[in-house]
Every structure is written in structure tokens, then in C-alpha cells.
Design an enzyme around this catalytic site. Structure first.
Site, PDB file in Angstrom:
ATOM      1  N   TYR A 118     -26.556  20.926  77.056  1.00  8.26           N
ATOM      2  CA  TYR A 118     -25.367  20.352  77.687  1.00  8.26           C
ATOM      3  C   TYR A 118     -25.757  19.317  78.747  1.00  8.26           C
ATOM      4  O   TYR A 118     -25.211  18.209  78.777  1.00  8.26           O
ATOM      5  CB  TYR A 118     -24.518  21.451  78.323  1.00  8.26           C
ATOM      6  N   LYS A 161     -24.995  15.037  78.868  1.00  5.79           N
ATOM      7  CA  LYS A 161     -24.314  14.331  79.956  1.00  5.79           C
ATOM      8  C   LYS A 161     -25.219  13.284  80.607  1.00  5.79           C
ATOM      9  O   LYS A 161     -24.748  12.221  81.030  1.00  5.79           O
ATOM     10  CB  LYS A 161     -23.807  15.336  80.999  1.00  5.79           C
ATOM     11  N   THR A 218     -10.774  24.495  83.111  1.00  6.23           N
ATOM     12  CA  THR A 218     -10.338  24.183  81.753  1.00  6.23           C
ATOM     13  C   THR A 218     -11.039  25.109  80.763  1.00  6.23           C
ATOM     14  O   THR A 218     -11.880  25.928  81.135  1.00  6.23           O
ATOM     15  CB  THR A 218     -10.677  22.727  81.375  1.00  6.23           C
TER      16      THR A 218
END
Length: 322
Positions: free
Chosen positions: A205, A209, A242
Site C-alpha cells: 500500500y 502511494k 471510510t
């Protein structure tokens, strides 16, 4: 060796998260200024059916934009469009299918969009996934790298000609890449972008990014060098409550719930800097920046490595066939 390869990225990512939470504990969320109307402009927002993507699409439509939400959940897309239209703020919203785990689907989306003959003034590369167990996209890429970065790399490149034609001096088209503070602890191994040597979802991850930020800076350099009226910026939304955190370990999920209520940003707060980059007068003509909480700030040292930027660009072009 294997344990360290998994443990080190995990510890670094969670320490990074704690640092962000401390910031959010003592600093209020960025408040959007009054933004100019965007009547006649067209935006594409990936992952715009929920969370920050929906808040971004909703706000841009409220400013008068024609917003195209790109996503792979048709029912969610229809519901999002209905909700935006019910608010009746003058903009227009529609849903077009695109699966970011498939380069073929990305190409089909672009062709469908171009067949419409619409201009494109804003591209928000928002969609993302986090901490997914080891798996590959349809094209065989590591899932985070493929979805978070590589598909957005292809999408942007395929839409660049429309963005260039739609912008003009004093009214540039804008590309906004939604990055993350985890890029600060990201490590990019150009020889193992699929992380097959030793897989870590935390490392994967963070790598995806970091790749987005490197891509942002290199693309802006090319656009500036060519004199094109297009800007590109990377945005760090902070830690936002989220569905992105659904893949946390069960213990981390349990600990996250009370912390999220106190310290996480809401999706609307998380989207504020993205909206600012996409529509504010202050960001007109300004590109190649990393924005956090509404402010231009320094990204990681690695992200400014021009050689790494160029090598990643070249490698990415070969991987997606552009």
C-alpha cells in the site's frame, strides 16, 4: 528475514498513522474557502460512489460542473447520482462503469468518454484500496500497485490529450492524485514492483502511494516543459473514516472504532483539500505540489528523486503499453 520483511513495513505504517492522528488531535480540519462557480466544466472522479470520492463529486456538481463518476459498482453509482441530483444545485452527474483492476476496462472507459465528445477540465484520481491480502489484478499486477497507481497512470495518460485541449492559459485543466501520508514510509523497488519476493500488504500500500507522488511530479515537469495548460497535484486527505480501513486486522478494527469517532476526519473533511485543488482560484496554474490539510507541504525525500521518477515513468509506460 521473512518476518522482518513483513514486520518492518507494518510497524512503519502504524507509526505513520499515529503521527497523523496526533496532528489531527491538535489541528482542525481544513475549511474550504468560497469557491468560484464551475459552470460548463467537466470532471471525472474515480471511486466517486461513496466516501471521499462521493463528497468530491457532490461538491463539484454543486459548483455547476458536469461530473462523471467512474466506478465498478453500478447500483452504488446509480444511488450516488440520484442523491446528487436530489440536492438540485445546478450541476449534472452521471455514472460510467470502470473497473480499475482491469486495464482493458480503463481503456473501454476512456473510449466511451471520448466518444461523447466532452471536454475534460478536472480529473480526480481518487479510488483506492488498502491492506488487501496478497492477490493480483486481472493483468497480473500486485493489487495495490495495479489499482491505486498503475490504472490511474494509464487513465491519466489516455485522457491527457483531452485535458490539454480543454485547458487554456489562465484556466488550466487540473489533475488531482489522492495520495497518503503512508508514502513517507513507502519503498519502491523497480525490480520487484509486484512484491513477489516477500509480500507485505502494508508495504504494498505504501509503495503504491509513493508511486502516485513520484508520478505527479514527473508528469508536471513534462507538462510544464511542453507549455501545456494542465496542472497536476498530489493530495493527502489525512486519516478519514471510510471503508478503506475494512481490511485492518480484527484487533486493529476493534481499536479503530472508538479512535475513528474522536480523531478521524469525516469523508467531507477528507475530501476538502481534493476539492480545493480541483476548483479553487488559489490553485490556478499551480502544479507539482503535495497538499495536506489545505497547505502546500513537503513530501518524502524519495518522492523528489528525479531519476526514480523517470525510471518509474518509463517502467509504467511499458507495463501498461503506452
Amino acid at each position: 528475514m521473512w518476518l522482518m520483511s513483513v514486520l518492518v513495513p507494518l510497524v512503519r505504517l502504524y507509526l505513520c498513522g499515529m503521527k497523523v492522528l496526533l496532528y489531527q488531535l491538535f489541528n482542525r480540519s481544513f475549511t474550504l474557502p468560497v469557491l468560484p462557480q464551475q459552470n460548463g466544466k467537466v470532471a471525472v472522479v474515480t471511486g466517486g460512489t461513496r466516501g471521499m470520492g462521493f463528497e468530491t463529486a457532490r461538491h463539484l456538481a454543486g459548483l455547476g460542473m458536469h461530473v462523471v463518476i467512474a466506478g465498478n459498482e453500478r447500483e452504488e453509482g446509480i444511488a450516488a447520482i440520484r442523491k446528487i441530483h436530489e440536492e438540485g444545485n445546478g450541476g449534472k452527474a452521471e455514472f460510467l462503469y470502470m473497473d480499475l483492476t482491469s486495464l482493458k476496462s480503463v481503456r473501454q472507459f476512456v473510449q466511451t468518454f471520448k466518444d461523447r465528445g466532452l471536454p475534460l477540465h478536472v480529473l480526480v484520481n481518487n479510488a483506492g484500496t488498502m491492506l488487501v491480502p496478497e492477490r493480483q489484478t486481472e493483468d497480473g499486477f500486485e493489487f495495490h500497485f495495479g489499482l491505486n497507481y498503475l490504472s490511474h497512470f494509464l487513465l491519466t495518460n489516455l485522457l491527457l490529450d483531452v485535458l490539454k485541449k480543454s485547458g487554456r492559459q489562465g484556466c488550466c485543466s487540473r489533475i488531482v492524485n489522492v495520495a497518503s501520508a503512508t508514502h513517507y514510509v513507502g519503498v519502491l523497488d523497480l525490480k520487484d514492483l509486484n512484491r513477489r519476493i516477500c509480500y507485505s500488504s502494508h508495504g504494498a500500500y505504501s509503495q503504491s502511494k509513493l508511486a502516485l507522488v513520484l508520478f505527479t511530479y514527473y508528469l508536471q515537469e513534462q507538462l510544464t516543459g511542453g507549455g501545456f495548460p494542465v496542472t497536476v497535484n498530489a493530495v493527502d486527505p489525512g486519516m478519514v473514516d471510510t471503508a478503506l480501513y475494512d481490511n485492518l486486522w480484527s484487533l486493529a478494527q476493534t481499536l479503530k472504532k472508538p479512535v475513528a469517532k474522536l480523531l478521524f476526519r469525516t469523508p467531507a473533511e477528507g475530501a476538502s483539500t481534493t476539492i480545493y485543488a480541483a476548483a479553487s482560484s488559489e490553485m490556478e496554474g499551480a502544479g507539482g505540489f503535495y497538499l495536506y490539510n489545505g497547505q502546500k507541504t513537503q513530501s518524502s525525500d524519495f518522492s523528489y528523486d528525479s531519476q526514480l521518477q523517470a525510471e518509474l515513468w518509463s517502467k509504467s509506460c511499458k507495463l501498461v503499453g503506452v
